[in-house]
Design a protein around this motif. Structure first.
Motif, PDB file in Angstrom:
ATOM      1  N   ARG A 194       0.836  -1.200   0.000  1.00 38.56           N
ATOM      2  CA  ARG A 194       0.000   0.000   0.000  1.00 38.56           C
ATOM      3  C   ARG A 194       0.870   1.249   0.000  1.00 38.56           C
ATOM      4  NH1 ARG A 194      -5.841  -1.521   2.471  1.00 38.56           N
ATOM      5  NH2 ARG A 194      -5.774  -3.718   1.858  1.00 38.56           N
ATOM      6  N   PHE A 195       0.289   2.351  -0.485  1.00 37.70           N
ATOM      7  CA  PHE A 195       1.041   3.560  -0.775  1.00 37.70           C
ATOM      8  C   PHE A 195       1.261   4.428   0.469  1.00 37.70           C
ATOM      9  CE2 PHE A 195      -1.319   2.960  -4.962  1.00 37.70           C
ATOM     10  CZ  PHE A 195      -0.243   2.334  -5.590  1.00 37.70           C
ATOM     11  N   THR A 196       2.122   5.436   0.314  1.00 36.90           N
ATOM     12  CA  THR A 196       2.439   6.389   1.376  1.00 36.90           C
ATOM     13  C   THR A 196       1.962   7.783   0.981  1.00 36.90           C
ATOM     14  OG1 THR A 196       4.423   5.137   1.982  1.00 36.90           O
ATOM     15  CG2 THR A 196       4.287   7.425   2.751  1.00 36.90           C
ATOM     16  N   ASP A 197       1.278   8.448   1.900  1.00 37.13           N
ATOM     17  CA  ASP A 197       0.979   9.878   1.759  1.00 37.13           C
ATOM     18  C   ASP A 197       1.897  10.597   2.743  1.00 37.13           C
ATOM     19  OD1 ASP A 197      -0.040  12.492   1.800  1.00 37.13           O
ATOM     20  OD2 ASP A 197      -2.077  11.805   1.340  1.00 37.13           O
ATOM     21  N   HIS A 198       2.806  11.410   2.215  1.00 34.51           N
ATOM     22  CA  HIS A 198       3.844  12.038   3.017  1.00 34.51           C
ATOM     23  C   HIS A 198       3.420  13.364   3.648  1.00 34.51           C
ATOM     24  CE1 HIS A 198       6.083   9.318   0.296  1.00 34.51           C
ATOM     25  NE2 HIS A 198       6.948   9.220   1.278  1.00 34.51           N
TER      26      HIS A 198
ATOM     27  N   SER B 159      -8.468   2.124   3.086  1.00 34.06           N
ATOM     28  CA  SER B 159      -7.950   2.852   1.931  1.00 34.06           C
ATOM     29  C   SER B 159      -6.803   2.103   1.264  1.00 34.06           C
ATOM     30  CB  SER B 159      -7.472   4.239   2.366  1.00 34.06           C
ATOM     31  OG  SER B 159      -6.212   4.145   3.025  1.00 34.06           O
ATOM     32  N   ARG B 160      -6.248   2.731   0.242  1.00 35.24           N
ATOM     33  CA  ARG B 160      -5.076   2.178  -0.446  1.00 35.24           C
ATOM     34  C   ARG B 160      -3.764   2.698   0.151  1.00 35.24           C
ATOM     35  NH1 ARG B 160      -7.403   3.954  -6.181  1.00 35.24           N
ATOM     36  NH2 ARG B 160      -8.279   5.510  -4.765  1.00 35.24           N
ATOM     37  N   LEU B 161      -3.859   3.379   1.281  1.00 32.41           N
ATOM     38  CA  LEU B 161      -2.680   3.904   1.958  1.00 32.41           C
ATOM     39  C   LEU B 161      -2.245   2.948   3.060  1.00 32.41           C
ATOM     40  CD1 LEU B 161      -3.770   7.638   2.290  1.00 32.41           C
ATOM     41  CD2 LEU B 161      -2.244   6.644   0.567  1.00 32.41           C
ATOM     42  N   GLY B 162      -0.962   2.653   3.072  1.00 31.07           N
ATOM     43  CA  GLY B 162      -0.411   1.790   4.115  1.00 31.07           C
ATOM     44  C   GLY B 162       0.440   2.530   5.113  1.00 31.07           C
ATOM     45  N   ARG B 163       0.743   3.793   4.780  1.00 26.90           N
ATOM     46  CA  ARG B 163       1.611   4.587   5.661  1.00 26.90           C
ATOM     47  C   ARG B 163       1.309   6.058   5.394  1.00 26.90           C
ATOM     48  NH1 ARG B 163       7.500   2.908   4.748  1.00 26.90           N
ATOM     49  NH2 ARG B 163       6.923   3.545   2.642  1.00 26.90           N
ATOM     50  N   VAL B 164       1.279   6.866   6.462  1.00 27.68           N
ATOM     51  CA  VAL B 164       1.093   8.304   6.317  1.00 27.68           C
ATOM     52  C   VAL B 164       2.070   9.026   7.222  1.00 27.68           C
ATOM     53  CG1 VAL B 164      -1.348   8.124   5.672  1.00 27.68           C
ATOM     54  CG2 VAL B 164      -0.737   8.408   8.086  1.00 27.68           C
TER      55      VAL B 164
ATOM     56  N   TYR C  83       5.046  11.754  -3.003  1.00 23.25           N
ATOM     57  CA  TYR C  83       3.604  11.989  -3.061  1.00 23.25           C
ATOM     58  C   TYR C  83       3.087  12.425  -1.697  1.00 23.25           C
ATOM     59  CZ  TYR C  83      -1.376  10.681  -3.082  1.00 23.25           C
ATOM     60  OH  TYR C  83      -2.745  10.661  -2.944  1.00 23.25           O
ATOM     61  N   GLY C  84       2.363  13.538  -1.687  1.00 25.07           N
ATOM     62  CA  GLY C  84       1.713  14.007  -0.473  1.00 25.07           C
ATOM     63  C   GLY C  84       0.559  14.906  -0.853  1.00 25.07           C
ATOM     64  N   THR C  85      -0.486  14.917  -0.046  1.00 22.12           N
ATOM     65  CA  THR C  85      -1.719  15.602  -0.436  1.00 22.12           C
ATOM     66  C   THR C  85      -2.136  16.741   0.473  1.00 22.12           C
ATOM     67  OG1 THR C  85      -3.131  14.085   0.831  1.00 22.12           O
ATOM     68  CG2 THR C  85      -2.570  13.440  -1.436  1.00 22.12           C
ATOM     69  N   ASP C  86      -1.517  16.885   1.645  1.00 20.63           N
ATOM     70  CA  ASP C  86      -2.013  17.823   2.658  1.00 20.63           C
ATOM     71  C   ASP C  86      -3.433  17.436   3.078  1.00 20.63           C
ATOM     72  OD1 ASP C  86      -1.864  19.908   4.442  1.00 20.63           O
ATOM     73  OD2 ASP C  86      -1.890  21.507   2.949  1.00 20.63           O
TER      74      ASP C  86
ATOM     75  N   THR D 158     -10.567  16.829   1.170  1.00 21.01           N
ATOM     76  CA  THR D 158      -9.654  15.871   0.560  1.00 21.01           C
ATOM     77  C   THR D 158     -10.116  14.448   0.845  1.00 21.01           C
ATOM     78  OG1 THR D 158      -8.291  16.026   2.545  1.00 21.01           O
ATOM     79  CG2 THR D 158      -7.638  17.389   0.682  1.00 21.01           C
ATOM     80  N   PRO D 159      -9.941  13.530  -0.093  1.00 23.58           N
ATOM     81  CA  PRO D 159     -10.309  12.141   0.177  1.00 23.58           C
ATOM     82  C   PRO D 159      -9.385  11.529   1.221  1.00 23.58           C
ATOM     83  CG  PRO D 159      -9.171  12.317  -1.929  1.00 23.58           C
ATOM     84  CD  PRO D 159      -9.409  13.716  -1.458  1.00 23.58           C
ATOM     85  N   ILE D 160      -9.909  10.566   1.956  1.00 29.66           N
ATOM     86  CA  ILE D 160      -9.100   9.845   2.947  1.00 29.66           C
ATOM     87  C   ILE D 160      -8.638   8.556   2.267  1.00 29.66           C
ATOM     88  CG2 ILE D 160      -9.039   8.973   5.323  1.00 29.66           C
ATOM     89  CD1 ILE D 160     -11.428  10.793   5.895  1.00 29.66           C
ATOM     90  N   ASP D 161      -7.817   8.740   1.281  1.00 31.04           N
ATOM     91  CA  ASP D 161      -7.394   7.656   0.388  1.00 31.04           C
ATOM     92  C   ASP D 161      -6.400   8.273  -0.588  1.00 31.04           C
ATOM     93  OD1 ASP D 161      -7.191   5.261  -1.009  1.00 31.04           O
ATOM     94  OD2 ASP D 161      -9.333   5.034  -1.333  1.00 31.04           O
ATOM     95  N   LEU D 162      -6.057   7.512  -1.617  1.00 30.52           N
ATOM     96  CA  LEU D 162      -5.296   8.065  -2.722  1.00 30.52           C
ATOM     97  C   LEU D 162      -6.102   9.209  -3.343  1.00 30.52           C
ATOM     98  CD1 LEU D 162      -2.582   7.186  -4.060  1.00 30.52           C
ATOM     99  CD2 LEU D 162      -3.973   6.068  -5.812  1.00 30.52           C
ATOM    100  N   ARG D 163      -5.406  10.306  -3.712  1.00 30.20           N
ATOM    101  CA  ARG D 163      -6.108  11.465  -4.276  1.00 30.20           C
ATOM    102  C   ARG D 163      -5.860  11.550  -5.775  1.00 30.20           C
ATOM    103  NH1 ARG D 163      -6.118  17.833  -2.256  1.00 30.20           N
ATOM    104  NH2 ARG D 163      -7.966  18.377  -3.491  1.00 30.20           N
TER     105      ARG D 163
END
Length: 309
Positions: free
Chosen positions: A42-46, A61-66, A242-245, A251-256
């Motif tokens: 799963r992806f990282t949102d930094h 979600s598709r996020l495994g780390r934030v 990759y980071g979304t703020d 903002t979605p609570i997932d991949l944006r």
């Protein structure tokens, strides 16, 4: 069992998806049916703000780390100890007294720590380390109030190095991105969006810092500036994360999707885009994503049905 392609530290490798839904690094025997698509962790949102969203929704979600870049330290430590996905964090924003975002209604109580001088800067970093932080976040937003002087920033950086923490800087306002790079921040919390950087400034940034993208949070004018800066930064060999703020607006609570689209507009695509998403290792976990056509916008959790198809 399926023959699969999987991502390993930015390299696509051949492996085997076993009947229990795990990837092994050994290539599948000849004749094993292949699963179409790419397997990743799963992806990282930094760049997220979990106090501003329903963070429990991250589990699906598709996020495994934030990486949380601004929260009350006791609260975020509690979330990180119990929540899925993996949560790394900075604790409070470190800013000048009266500086951004201390005057913002959205900033939760305790999420902003005013730093008075170099001695206090060292204390603030020690507090963050004691609270379990992985990074500290400096605010240098000269368009919204006072900012930390160079001595205080340098003290934060020196103390962070001593504590084994990375330094992330919110740089906004003329010259602040270059200033934070010069003062040895490790990452910029936002790809520079205040002003177009010169080629020489881009080269200095490449040598000093990584950029967390957050392109989709800006208005049209600032996004265009940020996209052009990212395009030239990436072309020069800079590291884009990759980071979304997340939590800044709706903002979605997932991949944006909007962030992925903006990164592609900046020329960050293919393996470079997947690397920016920093997937968790695919080997050794059952929390896997199937990425059809190697396109993260199509990514979905791998299911037992994929082994049966």
């Amino acid at each position: 069992m399926r023959a699969v392609r999987y991502l390993d530290a930015g390299v696509v490798r051949e492996g085997t998806l076993t009947d229990d839904g795990r990837v092994t690094p050994q290539p599948a025997p000849a004749g094993t049916p292949a699963l179409e698509g790419l397997i990743t962790g799963r992806f990282t949102d930094h760049h997220v703000h979990l106090q501003l969203v329903d963070h429990a929704r991250l589990a699906g979600s598709r996020l495994g780390r934030v990486l949380d870049l601004g929260a009350e330290p006791g609260w975020i430590r509690g979330v990180a100890s119990t929540a899925a996905p993996i949560v790394a964090y900075a604790g409070p924003f470190l800013t000048a007294p009266g500086g951004y975002p201390s005057d913002r209604a959205w900033a939760p109580a305790g999420s902003v720590r005013g730093v008075t001088d170099a001695e206090d800067a060292a204390t603030a970093v020690h507090e963050a380390a004691a609270a379990g932080a992985a990074v500290v976040k400096i605010v240098a937003h000269s368009e919204a109030g006072p900012v930390l002087d160079d001595d205080a920033v340098q003290a934060i950086v020196d103390s962070a190095v001593a504590e084994g923490l990375l330094v992330v800087a919110h740089a906004e306002g003329a010259g602040q991105a270059q200033r934070m790079a010069r003062l040895r921040a490790d990452m910029l919390a936002h790809a520079p969006f205040t002003e177009p950087l010169t080629d020489a400034e881009i080269d200095a940034q490449v040598a000093a810092v990584s950029w967390i993208s957050t392109l989709a949070v800006h208005d049209e004018t600032h996004q265009a500036i940020a996209i052009d800066n990212v395009r030239r930064f990436a072309e020069a060999g800079g590291t884009v994360l990759y980071g979304t703020d997340m939590g800044n607006g709706d903002t979605p609570i997932d991949l944006r999707e909007a962030e992925i689209i903006a990164l592609r507009a900046a020329g960050v695509d293919g393996i470079r885009l997947l690397t920016a998403l920093a997937p968790l290792p695919a080997v050794g976990t059952d929390a896997l994503l199937l990425v059809p056509s190697d396109d993260p916008l199509l990514a979905r959790p791998l299911t037992p049905a994929d082994l049966e198809a």
